[in-house]
Design an enzyme around this catalytic site. Structure first.
Site, PDB file in Angstrom:
ATOM      1  N   GLY A   1      11.387  -0.089 -25.199  1.00 16.52           N
ATOM      2  CA  GLY A   1      12.473  -0.775 -24.497  1.00 16.52           C
ATOM      3  C   GLY A   1      13.165  -1.762 -25.434  1.00 16.52           C
ATOM      4  O   GLY A   1      13.031  -1.682 -26.657  1.00 16.52           O
TER       5      GLY A   1
ATOM      6  N   LYS B   1      19.127  -6.122 -21.548  1.00 21.41           N
ATOM      7  CA  LYS B   1      19.418  -6.460 -22.946  1.00 21.41           C
ATOM      8  C   LYS B   1      20.325  -5.444 -23.644  1.00 21.41           C
ATOM      9  O   LYS B   1      21.141  -5.807 -24.479  1.00 21.41           O
ATOM     10  CB  LYS B   1      18.120  -6.603 -23.742  1.00 21.41           C
TER      11      LYS B   1
ATOM     12  N   THR C   1      17.394 -10.955 -20.001  1.00 22.29           N
ATOM     13  CA  THR C   1      16.051 -10.373 -20.031  1.00 22.29           C
ATOM     14  C   THR C   1      16.057  -9.010 -19.347  1.00 22.29           C
ATOM     15  O   THR C   1      17.124  -8.459 -19.033  1.00 22.29           O
ATOM     16  CB  THR C   1      15.016 -11.387 -19.469  1.00 22.29           C
TER      17      THR C   1
ATOM     18  N   ASN D   1       5.584   5.825 -27.262  1.00 30.11           N
ATOM     19  CA  ASN D   1       6.051   5.483 -25.922  1.00 30.11           C
ATOM     20  C   ASN D   1       5.740   6.615 -24.957  1.00 30.11           C
ATOM     21  O   ASN D   1       5.716   7.784 -25.336  1.00 30.11           O
ATOM     22  CB  ASN D   1       7.566   5.241 -25.964  1.00 30.11           C
TER      23      ASN D   1
HETATM   24  P1  ATR Z   1      11.807  -4.410 -22.287  1.00 27.16           P
HETATM   25  O1  ATR Z   1      13.272  -4.650 -22.462  1.00 27.16           O
HETATM   26  O2  ATR Z   1      11.039  -5.662 -21.964  1.00 27.16           O
HETATM   27  O3  ATR Z   1      11.195  -3.717 -23.442  1.00 27.16           O
HETATM   28  P2  ATR Z   1      12.066  -2.027 -20.651  1.00 27.16           P
HETATM   29  O4  ATR Z   1      13.305  -1.666 -21.401  1.00 27.16           O
HETATM   30  O5  ATR Z   1      12.086  -1.928 -19.182  1.00 27.16           O
HETATM   31  O6  ATR Z   1      11.643  -3.518 -20.961  1.00 27.16           O
HETATM   32  O7  ATR Z   1      10.849  -1.178 -21.256  1.00 27.16           O
HETATM   33  C1  ATR Z   1       9.604  -1.100 -20.644  1.00 27.16           C
HETATM   34  C2  ATR Z   1       8.632  -0.305 -21.511  1.00 27.16           C
HETATM   35  O8  ATR Z   1       7.391  -0.231 -20.796  1.00 27.16           O
HETATM   36  C3  ATR Z   1       9.070   1.139 -21.766  1.00 27.16           C
HETATM   37  O9  ATR Z   1       8.646   1.508 -23.056  1.00 27.16           O
HETATM   38  C4  ATR Z   1       8.291   1.905 -20.696  1.00 27.16           C
HETATM   39  O10 ATR Z   1       8.019   3.261 -21.001  1.00 27.16           O
HETATM   40  P3  ATR Z   1       9.079   4.423 -20.614  1.00 27.16           P
HETATM   41  O11 ATR Z   1      10.139   4.385 -21.654  1.00 27.16           O
HETATM   42  O12 ATR Z   1       8.256   5.663 -20.632  1.00 27.16           O
HETATM   43  O13 ATR Z   1       9.595   4.087 -19.236  1.00 27.16           O
HETATM   44  C5  ATR Z   1       6.989   1.142 -20.675  1.00 27.16           C
HETATM   45  N1  ATR Z   1       6.251   1.371 -19.430  1.00 27.16           N
HETATM   46  C6  ATR Z   1       6.513   0.848 -18.222  1.00 27.16           C
HETATM   47  N2  ATR Z   1       5.609   1.288 -17.308  1.00 27.16           N
HETATM   48  C7  ATR Z   1       4.759   2.106 -17.977  1.00 27.16           C
HETATM   49  C8  ATR Z   1       3.603   2.884 -17.604  1.00 27.16           C
HETATM   50  N3  ATR Z   1       3.144   2.885 -16.350  1.00 27.16           N
HETATM   51  N4  ATR Z   1       2.979   3.603 -18.569  1.00 27.16           N
HETATM   52  C9  ATR Z   1       3.428   3.593 -19.850  1.00 27.16           C
HETATM   53  N5  ATR Z   1       4.513   2.892 -20.269  1.00 27.16           N
HETATM   54  C10 ATR Z   1       5.165   2.165 -19.340  1.00 27.16           C
END
Ligand code: ATR
Length: 275
Positions: free
Chosen positions: A133, A69, A65, A154
Site C-alpha cells: 500500500g 495517500k 492517511t 504482498n
Molecule cells: P497503507 O496506505 O497504510 O499501506 P493500504 O493501501 O490500505 O494501506 O494497504 C494495506 C496493505 O495491507 C495491503 O498491502 C494489503 O494487501 P492487499 O494489497 O492484498 O489488499 C494488506 N492487507 C490488508 N489486509 C490483509 C490480509 N488480511 N492479509 C494480507 N494482507 C492484508
C-alpha cells in the site's frame, strides 16, 4: 456551520489517529498562532471536494492517511522529489493558491531507526517489506536510500508488481508461497500491512526459518506489541513498533507548515505511552 480547520489529518476511518495528540502538543508548546489540529473523516469519493473546501476556507495543510495517500498524490498540483519517488502523499500544503504534495513517511521511517540497526541489518543487506500500500512505497524508498536490497511481498501480487514498475527504486517481488526460499537470508523484516490491527494475526513469515540476527519492524503502533512483534520478541529478535516513525513524520510535516522543527520531548513520549 463547518468548523475552521488550519491543519489536521484526513482519512477513512480516522477515529484511531493519534496525530492530533502530537500536533496539538507542539501547537501549545511553540504557541503556534493557529487553531488546534483536527481529525477529518472522509470517504475516497468525497476527498477532492473536502480538500478543496478546506483550502478555500483558509487551511494551511493536511496530513493524509489510509486509504487516501495515492489519491492525494494525483490531486496535488506540485510534488516534491520524494513524493514523486513514492507516488504517495501524506502531507498537503496550501500555498499561493496551489496544492503541494510531500511525503514525510520516508524521512520519518529513516529517522526512526537506530544507527546500529541501519549498519547491522539494512545497509548492503536483504530487507523484506510485507504489504504494497502507500506505507510500503515509503518504506521501500527509505530502505533503498539506506542501501538495503529490498524484497517485497504482498497478498495481492499485482500491487507488489505495480510498486516495482512505478518506483524508481525497483524492489524484487516475491510471491507469498515462495517466501520460504528467501526468508533465511533476510536481515530486516517490516510489516506495512494492516494485519495486526485489532490484534489480528500476521502469519506471512514463518519465524522458525528466519536468521536469529534479523530485526523485525511493525509499522503498527496500536497495539504497541502486535502478535507479530510479540513472536519476534519471544525469539529474542530485535524489534520495533511504528510509534517513533509516526512522531518523526509528524515532526517533518509540522516543520513544513510552521517552519519550526519540533522537539520530541519526554513529555510527549509519556503522553503517547499512556494511550
Ligand atoms: P497503507 O496506505 O497504510 O499501506 P493500504 O493501501 O490500505 O494501506 O494497504 C494495506 C496493505 O495491507 C495491503 O498491502 C494489503 O494487501 P492487499 O494489497 O492484498 O489488499 C494488506 N492487507 C490488508 N489486509 C490483509 C490480509 N488480511 N492479509 C494480507 N494482507 C492484508
Amino acid at each position: 456551520m463547518n468548523e475552521v480547520v488550519k491543519t489536521g489529518v484526513i482519512g477513512f476511518p480516522i477515529d484511531h489517529s493519534v496525530s492530533p495528540i502530537i500536533h496539538n502538543h507542539w501547537i501549545d508548546e511553540y504557541q503556534v498562532n493557529t487553531d488546534s489540529y483536527k481529525k477529518i473523516g472522509v470517504e475516497p469519493k468525497l476527498f477532492e471536494e473536502e480538500v478543496l473546501r478546506l483550502k478555500e476556507s483558509g487551511a494551511l495543510g493536511l496530513n493524509v492517511t489510509v486509504p487516501l495517500k495515492e489519491l492525494a498524490f494525483s490531486f496535488s498540483e506540485e510534488q516534491t522529489e520524494i513524493a514523486k519517488q513514492t507516488g504517495a502523499v501524506n502531507t498537503l500544503t496550501f500555498k499561493n493558491g496551489k496544492v503541494y504534495g510531500d511525503n514525510t513517511d520516508v524521512i520519518g521511517f529513516q529517522r526512526s531507526l537506530d544507527q546500529e540497526t541501519v549498519e547491522n541489518n539494512i545497509a548492503n543487506k536483504k530487507c523484506l517489506v510485507l504489504g504494497a500500500g502507500g506505507a510500503a512505497r515509503a518504506v521501500v524508498c527509505a530502505l533503498s536510500n539506506l542501501n538495503g536490497e529490498v524484497f517485497i511481498c504482498n497478498r495481492t501480487l499485482e500491487k507488489a508488481l505495480k510498486i516495482q514498475q512505478n518506483l524508481r527504486v525497483q524492489p524484487e517481488v516475491i510471491e507469498q508461497q515462495n517466501l520460504g526460499t528467501v526468508v533465511g537470508e533476510i536481515s530486516f523484516i517490516v510489516n506495512t500491512t494492516s494485519l495486526g490491527l485489532g490484534n489480528t494475526e500476521n502469519t506471512m513469515v514463518d519465524f522458525t526459518q528466519v536468521n536469529p540476527q534479523v530485526f523485525v519492524y511493525d509499522l503498527i503502533y496500536n497495539p504497541k506489541l502486535t502478535k507479530f512483534l510479540s513472536a519476534a520478541k519471544e525469539r529474542n529478535f530485535g524489534y520495533q513498533n511504528g510509534m517513533k516513525m509516526l512522531i518523526e513524520q509528524a515532526a517533518e510535516s509540522f516543520k513544513i507548515w510552521h517552519d519550526i522543527h519540533p522537539k520530541i520531548s519526554d513529555e510527549l513520549m509519556n503522553l503517547l505511552e499512556e494511550l
